[in-house]
Design a protein around this motif. Structure first.
Motif, PDB file in Angstrom:
ATOM      1  N   LEU A 220      15.583  20.998   8.042  1.00 54.20           N
ATOM      2  CA  LEU A 220      15.714  21.624   9.359  1.00 54.20           C
ATOM      3  C   LEU A 220      17.081  22.285   9.502  1.00 54.20           C
ATOM      4  N   PRO A 221      17.139  23.485  10.058  1.00 54.11           N
ATOM      5  CA  PRO A 221      18.448  24.104  10.301  1.00 54.11           C
ATOM      6  C   PRO A 221      19.188  23.360  11.399  1.00 54.11           C
ATOM      7  N   GLU A 222      20.513  23.360  11.299  1.00 52.41           N
ATOM      8  CA  GLU A 222      21.323  22.730  12.328  1.00 52.41           C
ATOM      9  C   GLU A 222      21.304  23.579  13.605  1.00 52.41           C
ATOM     10  N   LYS A 223      21.670  22.949  14.711  1.00 56.92           N
ATOM     11  CA  LYS A 223      21.787  23.689  15.960  1.00 56.92           C
ATOM     12  C   LYS A 223      22.855  24.770  15.805  1.00 56.92           C
ATOM     13  N   GLY A 224      22.532  25.977  16.209  1.00 57.46           N
ATOM     14  CA  GLY A 224      23.463  27.087  16.078  1.00 57.46           C
ATOM     15  C   GLY A 224      23.389  27.791  14.746  1.00 57.46           C
ATOM     16  N   ALA A 225      22.391  27.429  13.891  1.00 53.84           N
ATOM     17  CA  ALA A 225      22.272  28.033  12.558  1.00 53.84           C
ATOM     18  C   ALA A 225      21.394  29.277  12.603  1.00 53.84           C
ATOM     19  N   ALA A 226      21.712  30.208  11.733  1.00 54.71           N
ATOM     20  CA  ALA A 226      20.910  31.415  11.568  1.00 54.71           C
ATOM     21  C   ALA A 226      20.874  31.762  10.091  1.00 54.71           C
ATOM     22  N   SER A 227      19.798  32.407   9.652  1.00 52.86           N
ATOM     23  CA  SER A 227      19.687  32.808   8.256  1.00 52.86           C
ATOM     24  C   SER A 227      19.194  34.245   8.171  1.00 52.86           C
ATOM     25  N   ALA A 228      19.545  34.903   7.061  1.00 50.71           N
ATOM     26  CA  ALA A 228      19.159  36.305   6.869  1.00 50.71           C
ATOM     27  C   ALA A 228      19.043  36.603   5.387  1.00 50.71           C
TER      28      ALA A 228
END
Length: 326
Positions: A220-228
């Motif tokens: 799971l991504p952490e809170k505030g995470a984004a990926s591209a």
């Protein structure tokens, strides 16, 4: 295509048993988009005696977003990964990478496990036997890499691994590295950073000859995470990447708290940009910091005569991918 035995096991255990019986003389087929071409062109110095078909084994195609993260069955197609609402919502960098792989037809048959297990990309390594005989390059046990003194336009800009300068061609590979994925197999769980290995001859991973990928797990991504994910290719709709990049960044109060960046198409293995990650920590993500990260990503580049153009491409795509995370 030469004759071979085609076997349809009903379970993973049966498939593993068959691979063990053939002692490296068998190959598995999932989607087949890479394997069938190799069989037709007779690429390998040792032609497979058998092909073990995984497509009839139940439970290997599921895509599930659970409390601990994303579970991708090894046979989930790239189209299914790209179009999954769960993947797009929670792991957009991976969805974009899967959606940029090959053509729609190839994505409909190619699988997530097949994409990360495909062999490295080099026209000398993949030269068809029917056009005058396969080329016995260093990756097949020969003594030299013909690309070094030949046509190396799209080859490694970070030097050779055991004399070979072929590059890893996967599009989903850098996304999975950036997201900290774990590859689960019939015998173990392999963190994605330790999964790829160009040191083992033709293969591009650490898998044993009797080992099968069963699932790719993405936490799971952490809170505030984004990926591209970003990709540069000659023909945008179908070609392998000249350079591609994925990044996952966590922002806390406007500053970078964590970052993972991975380039591909530039070296034998997907390349973590650890110096670029470190320079971002505790700073805002903007054009200045992204530009610094791009510079550090190529600081150790050693391009050859014909592929120096890939260095500014790699520098720029790192910065662009990071800004997309912002």
């Amino acid at each position: 295509m030469k004759r071979f035995t085609h076997i349809d096991p009903a379970t993973v255990d049966e498939a593993v048993f068959l691979l063990g019986e053939y002692q490296g003389a068998a190959r598995v087929i999932a989607g087949g988009s890479d394997l069938v071409g190799g069989l037709k062109d007779n690429l390998w110095m040792r032609y497979p005696q058998a092909v073990i078909n995984l497509k009839r084994i139940p439970g290997l195609r599921d895509i599930r977003a659970e409390a601990d993260g994303l579970h991708l069955g090894a046979l989930a197609t790239l189209t299914e990964v790209a179009e999954s609402a769960a993947v797009r919502d929670g792991w957009p960098g991976l969805a974009e990478a899967a959606g940029r792989t090959g053509s729609p037809l190839l994505r409909n048959i190619g699988t997530i496990a097949g994409n990360i297990c495909q062999e490295n990309r080099c026209w000398y390594f993949r030269y068809p036997h029917k056009l005058g005989g396969r080329i016995d390059c260093v990756r097949k046990g020969g003594t030299r890499c013909l690309a070094v003194t030949g046509d190396h336009r799209y080859h490694s800009i970070f030097g050779a691994v055991k004399k070979c300068i072929a590059v890893n061609p996967g599009d989903t590979a850098p996304a999975l590295v950036a997201l900290g994925a774990v590859v689960r197999t019939s015998k173990r769980a392999i963190p994605i950073d330790g999964f790829f290995s160009a040191e083992l001859g033709p293969q591009s991973t650490v898998l044993d000859h009797d080992e099968i990928v069963t699932e790719v797990f993405v936490p799971l991504p952490e809170k505030g995470a984004a990926s591209a994910f970003k990709k540069i290719a000659i023909r945008k709709s179908i070609d392998f990447a000249v350079v591609n990049c994925a990044a996952a960044v966590t922002l806390v109060d406007g500053d970078v708290a964590a970052a993972r960046i991975c380039l591909n198409g530039v070296h034998n293995n997907p390349r973590r940009c650890e110096a670029s990650e470190a320079v971002l920590i505790g700073r805002p993500l903007n054009e200045e910091t992204a530009g610094e990260a791009g510079e550090l990503a190529v600081a150790q580049a050693r391009p050859l005569l014909m592929n120096a153009f890939k260095v500014p491409m790699a520098r720029t795509i790192v910065a662009d991918t990071l800004l997309a995370c912002a």
